[in-house]
Design a protein around this motif. Structure first.
Motif, mmCIF file in Angstrom:
data_model
loop_
_atom_site.group_PDB
_atom_site.id
_atom_site.type_symbol
_atom_site.label_atom_id
_atom_site.label_comp_id
_atom_site.label_asym_id
_atom_site.label_seq_id
_atom_site.Cartn_x
_atom_site.Cartn_y
_atom_site.Cartn_z
ATOM 1 N N MET A 11 -38.769 11.593 10.949
ATOM 2 C CA MET A 11 -38.548 10.165 11.158
ATOM 3 C C MET A 11 -37.349 9.708 10.329
ATOM 4 O O MET A 11 -37.157 10.150 9.193
ATOM 5 C CB MET A 11 -39.807 9.387 10.770
ATOM 6 N N SER A 12 -36.558 8.832 10.883
ATOM 7 C CA SER A 12 -35.341 8.396 10.200
ATOM 8 C C SER A 12 -35.687 7.554 8.969
ATOM 9 O O SER A 12 -36.709 6.861 8.939
ATOM 10 C CB SER A 12 -34.476 7.575 11.147
ATOM 11 N N PRO A 13 -34.833 7.598 7.926
ATOM 12 C CA PRO A 13 -35.072 6.780 6.727
ATOM 13 C C PRO A 13 -35.146 5.292 7.046
ATOM 14 O O PRO A 13 -35.963 4.563 6.458
ATOM 15 C CB PRO A 13 -33.887 7.112 5.825
ATOM 16 N N ALA A 14 -34.323 4.827 7.985
ATOM 17 C CA ALA A 14 -34.336 3.402 8.319
ATOM 18 C C ALA A 14 -35.679 3.010 8.918
ATOM 19 O O ALA A 14 -36.223 1.938 8.603
ATOM 20 C CB ALA A 14 -33.200 3.090 9.293
ATOM 21 N N ARG A 15 -36.204 3.852 9.795
ATOM 22 C CA ARG A 15 -37.488 3.539 10.415
ATOM 23 C C ARG A 15 -38.594 3.517 9.365
ATOM 24 O O ARG A 15 -39.502 2.668 9.426
ATOM 25 C CB ARG A 15 -37.793 4.592 11.501
ATOM 26 N N LEU A 16 -38.546 4.411 8.382
ATOM 27 C CA LEU A 16 -39.542 4.414 7.316
ATOM 28 C C LEU A 16 -39.492 3.115 6.523
ATOM 29 O O LEU A 16 -40.536 2.558 6.142
ATOM 30 C CB LEU A 16 -39.320 5.614 6.391
ATOM 31 N N GLN A 17 -38.291 2.628 6.276
ATOM 32 C CA GLN A 17 -38.169 1.375 5.517
ATOM 33 C C GLN A 17 -38.722 0.201 6.331
ATOM 34 O O GLN A 17 -39.339 -0.723 5.774
ATOM 35 C CB GLN A 17 -36.708 1.129 5.142
ATOM 36 N N GLU A 18 -38.547 0.231 7.653
ATOM 37 C CA GLU A 18 -39.110 -0.819 8.496
ATOM 38 C C GLU A 18 -40.640 -0.799 8.433
ATOM 39 O O GLU A 18 -41.292 -1.863 8.400
ATOM 40 C CB GLU A 18 -38.646 -0.628 9.937
ATOM 41 N N ILE A 19 -41.200 0.399 8.451
ATOM 42 C CA ILE A 19 -42.664 0.516 8.380
ATOM 43 C C ILE A 19 -43.170 -0.020 7.053
ATOM 44 O O ILE A 19 -44.182 -0.739 6.991
ATOM 45 C CB ILE A 19 -43.077 1.983 8.590
ATOM 46 N N LEU A 20 -42.466 0.292 5.963
ATOM 47 C CA LEU A 20 -42.878 -0.225 4.648
ATOM 48 C C LEU A 20 -42.885 -1.745 4.647
ATOM 49 O O LEU A 20 -43.814 -2.382 4.123
ATOM 50 C CB LEU A 20 -41.936 0.300 3.555
ATOM 51 N N ALA A 21 -41.873 -2.315 5.232
ATOM 52 C CA ALA A 21 -41.786 -3.783 5.254
ATOM 53 C C ALA A 21 -42.927 -4.382 6.069
ATOM 54 O O ALA A 21 -43.562 -5.367 5.639
ATOM 55 C CB ALA A 21 -40.430 -4.204 5.821
#
Length: 802
Positions: free
Chosen positions: A149-159
């Motif tokens: 999974m892309s780092p950007a997508r992981l950050q979206e999930i965290l948010a």
């Protein structure tokens, strides 16, 4: 678990080095495949114990709860503290230590209670990977499912999950794992989920954890995907992360935990005497069934199919002749084959027929004949209940044909009898409950369908053989479960000895009746029974056998060379009632006509000293198909084979006798087609044989010696009183004595050896076994286990201590 130095053991090989010899021997006993061949050292043993085939076989020996514990370990963190494992198995704490011991004994699990480690291959077998759900119904972990999974997508999930941003994907996944393993925080997050989203999770929680979605997911699915409560596993599929599923399951790895074996309820209870009487009666009936089968095949041997086995029509014909259901006929056929009573004759026109052993078996006492049947039934791997079914390629499974072997059958059969023996005397169990108990004890040993079929077949076959009576185990048959399968022959002999007093003594008489029948009120002695089978037709069977005398049966007896006077004397000697007048008249009437006509081979002819009788035959319209013509006043010629001519004249009411080329009457004895001598087939082995105590001791000694050689720097020590560079020279007797002594003490010896090419060499070996002119030993020089012919050993000397 740590070593003596306090350092945690890093590998399974290190763990095995800490085991005492007795524990290593037990490992080799429960996993005999590890002995083929004997491992060179403990590292090789550990490597072999971790292969996929060996691990799968080891898992087959686990009961349901031990397997569930292994499945839970496969989805738990590695290593796993025992407290974490216990939380995954709520309600199984009492039996968990026993399950862990079973896993450790098979080297599937190693490490102390604070660091339980499942063998990597076992983890792969029980939890295949991200693309496949485990046996528990749990999907991949969050880390596995989110891989790529892309780092950007992981950050979206965290948010979306209400978590602060992180610096990299690793810390992002760590933050999500911390959220998903915190029961209270994850519960707060799930409370915010739409009702439809919660319903979707409920569908996946117990597995399978994969679901299909459209390319444009609905709002509830998007809500779950945005918070990693569902993760994409493909363009149109999603998966429920393991951590979320465990939370929704309240931490349980299994929907239904089975820590204890299911009970086998008693269906009905009978008095022991009633059970034994029924079983003994059925034991006699089993002997009759096998005898009648082989008598039938002696007279009309059925052909062997081109692909092997008995044809469907021949099975139906045999079942009809024996007045049995086809399933029962198939069982008796397969059992006779297993005993060695029937086989293929091996001729060009290949047919099944009794073997010479059948004549020996038939002359044994009843209890010994029954013992032969049971001794072949217990270890048989061919399952007669499969006859008529289909194999994997859709072909019909034929009796005596290929495809009927199931290596698990003897194990299940023995266990079914053991379960019956554990019930109170005279208790008949429920068949489905027995099958369910077998499933719990060995869930991976076979498919549920095969297990149920073998279980039901075992109970039915045991009833047919007289091992059980009225569904309960007979008291004399309890000896069959006294020991393990390796001493089954001894157990069968004990059971036969206990059965013998329950069998009725064979009778030497019958009761003749005025309606041309004879009643045998019990089993008859063999000579009497064999004569009656020729002289009369069997009309009915059961507790008493009814025979009927007919013109054809009396003529059949006269064809064997008996005279009317001999038949009268036989009937008078063996009847407890006077010989009825109608029976005496029948014998005299048939005897008066018998043999007056003589049929021989020209093409065929009829000869008779009575001109009037020949003219009568010639004038009979029914003889027209025979195309008879008068060659001489006493001879008729026929355009038919002698056998056809004989049969036709008998249908016309005459009693002709066959004669040889010399003019003598051909006596018709009972048909007796036999095969050449054949040995009984061996059951298909269920893996490697179980090693005995002597082999286990020698193997452990060899493995220890090899491991010492592999892990400790060493060099061979000089032999006592032997010049350097010269081969030791000893007599054959001294060489043998030195080898045998080394086997007992475990010491290494120095030998001279000359190979097949004549090349001489010196070797240091640790003998394991000396037998049959060979010595099996661990060769320190070659660093492996080898076998040497003793006649090539020039001499042997002990190693001196420096």
């Amino acid at each position: 678990m740590t070593s003596e130095t306090g350092v945690p053991r890093r590998t399974l090989a290190d763990e095995l080095r800490s085991w005492p010899d007795e524990r290593l021997a037990e490992l080799l006993r429960v996993r005999p495949d590890l002995l083929s061949p004997v491992p060179a050292d403990l590292t090789q043993l550990a490597t072999r114990a971790g292969t996929r085939a060996s691990v799968s076989r080891a898992l087959e020996g686990l009961d349901q709860f031990a397997l569930q514990a292994a499945q839970a370990l496969a989805v738990a963190p590695d290593p796993c503290p025992v407290e974490v494992l216990a939380a995954l198995l709520p309600g199984g704490a009492e039996r968990l230590p026993e399950a862990l011991r079973a896993l450790r004994a098979r080297a599937v699990l190693w490490g102390g209670d604070d660091r339980l480690r499942l063998v990597r291959t076992a983890r792969e077998v029980l939890a295949p990977g991200p693309s496949q759900p485990s046996a528990t119904g749990l999907g991949p972990s969050l880390s596995e499912a989110a891989a790529g999974m892309s780092p950007a997508r992981l950050q979206e999930i965290l948010a979306d999950a209400g978590l602060p941003a992180t610096a990299d994907p690793v810390s992002a996944l760590a933050a999500l794992r911390e959220l998903f393993t915190d029961r209270s925080r994850l519960a707060d997050l799930l409370e915010q989920a739409p009702a439809a989203a919660t319903a979707m999770l409920e569908k996946l929680v117990w597995g399978p954890p994969y679901g299909e979605v459209s390319t444009t997911p609905s709002a509830p699915v998007r809500w779950l995907l945005d918070r990693a409560l569902l993760l994409r596993s493909g363009p149109r599929t999603v998966v429920l992360p393991r951590e979320v599923a465990l939370h929704l399951r309240d931490g349980r790895a299994h929907r239904r935990l089975e820590p204890t074996p299911p009970e086998v309820p008693v269906r009905r209870e009978f008095p022991t005497a009633s059970v034994d009487a029924a079983a003994a009666g059925q034991a006699l009936a089993s002997l009759t069934a096998v005898e009648e089968l082989l008598k039938e095949w002696s007279r009309s041997a059925p052909p062997v199919l081109r692909a092997g086995g008995l044809g469907v029509r021949e099975l139906a014909r045999t079942a009809s002749a024996l007045e049995l259901a086809e399933s029962q006929a198939a069982f008796w056929i397969e059992l006779a084959y297993a005993v060695g009573l029937v086989a293929s004759d091996g001729e060009a026109d290949e047919r099944y027929a009794p073997t010479p052993y059948y004549d020996e078996w038939r002359d044994l006492p009843e209890s010994r004949r029954w013992a032969a049947l049971v001794a072949a039934w217990l270890p048989a791997t061919r399952v007669a209940a499969l006859v008529g079914g289909r194999d994997a390629k859709g072909r019909t499974l034929a009796a005596l044909g290929p495809g009927l072997d199931r290596t698990a059958a003897p194990t299940f059969r023995h266990r079914v009898l053991t379960l019956l023996a554990e019930l109170p005397a005279g208790a008949a169990p429920d068949v489905e409950a027995v099958a369910e108990r077998l499933r719990w004890e060995r869930p991976l040993r076979a498919s549920d369908q095969l297990r149920q079929r073998v279980c039901a077949a075992t109970l039915a076959e045991a009833e047919l053989l007289g091992v059980t009576g009225r569904g309960a185990l007979a008291s004399f048959a309890r000896a069959l479960t006294a020991g393990d399968r390796r001493q089954a022959l001894t157990d069968v002999e004990k059971a036969a000895a206990a059965l013998d007093p329950l069998l009725p003594e064979p009778l030497d008489h019958v009761l003749l009746q005025a309606d041309l029948t004879a009643v045998a009120p019990g089993p008859l002695r063999r000579p009497l029974a064999e004569t009656l089978e020729v002289l009369a037709e069997v009309e009915s069977k059961g507790g008493a056998t009814v025979y009927r005398f007919t013109s054809g049966s009396v003529r059949r007896a006269l064809d064997t060379g008996r005279t009317a006077a001999e038949l009268h004397n036989f009937l008078a000697a063996h009847s407890r009632t006077p010989v009825p007048q109608p029976l005496a008249y029948l014998v005299d009437d048939v005897a008066r006509k018998h043999g007056r006509l003589r049929v021989g081979a020209a093409s065929a002819y009829v000869r008779c000293e009575d001109d009037a009788l020949l003219n009568e035959v010639l004038a009979d319209r029914r003889s027209e198909p025979l195309r008879l013509r008068l060659l001489a006043p006493t001879v008729l010629a026929a355009q038919a084979e002698p056998a056809v001519l004989l049969a036709r004249l008998r249908e016309m009411g005459y009693a002709p006798a066959a004669e040889s080329a010399t003019g003598e009457v051909v006596l018709a004895g009972p048909a007796g087609h036999r095969t050449p001598p054949r040995s009984a087939p061996e059951p298909v082995p269920d893996g490697p044989p179980r090693p005995d105590a002597r082999l286990l001791t020698a193997a452990v000694r060899a493995i220890r010696a090899g491991d010492l050689a592999a892990t400790t720097p060493h060099r061979p020590k000089a032999p006592r009183q032997t010049p350097t560079g010269e081969l030791p020279r000893t007599t054959s007797a001294d060489t043998l004595a030195t080898m045998q002594s080394a086997v007992l003490t475990g010491d290494a010896v120095w030998i001279g050896y000359v190979n097949a090419d004549g090349a001489a060499s010196q070797r240091v070996i640790a003998p394991i076994r000396v037998e049959g002119g060979f010595v099996t030993a661990y060769d320190h020089t070659a660093d492996e286990v080898r076998t040497y012919p003793l006649h090539r050993v020039t001499g042997a000397a002990e190693i001196t201590e420096e």
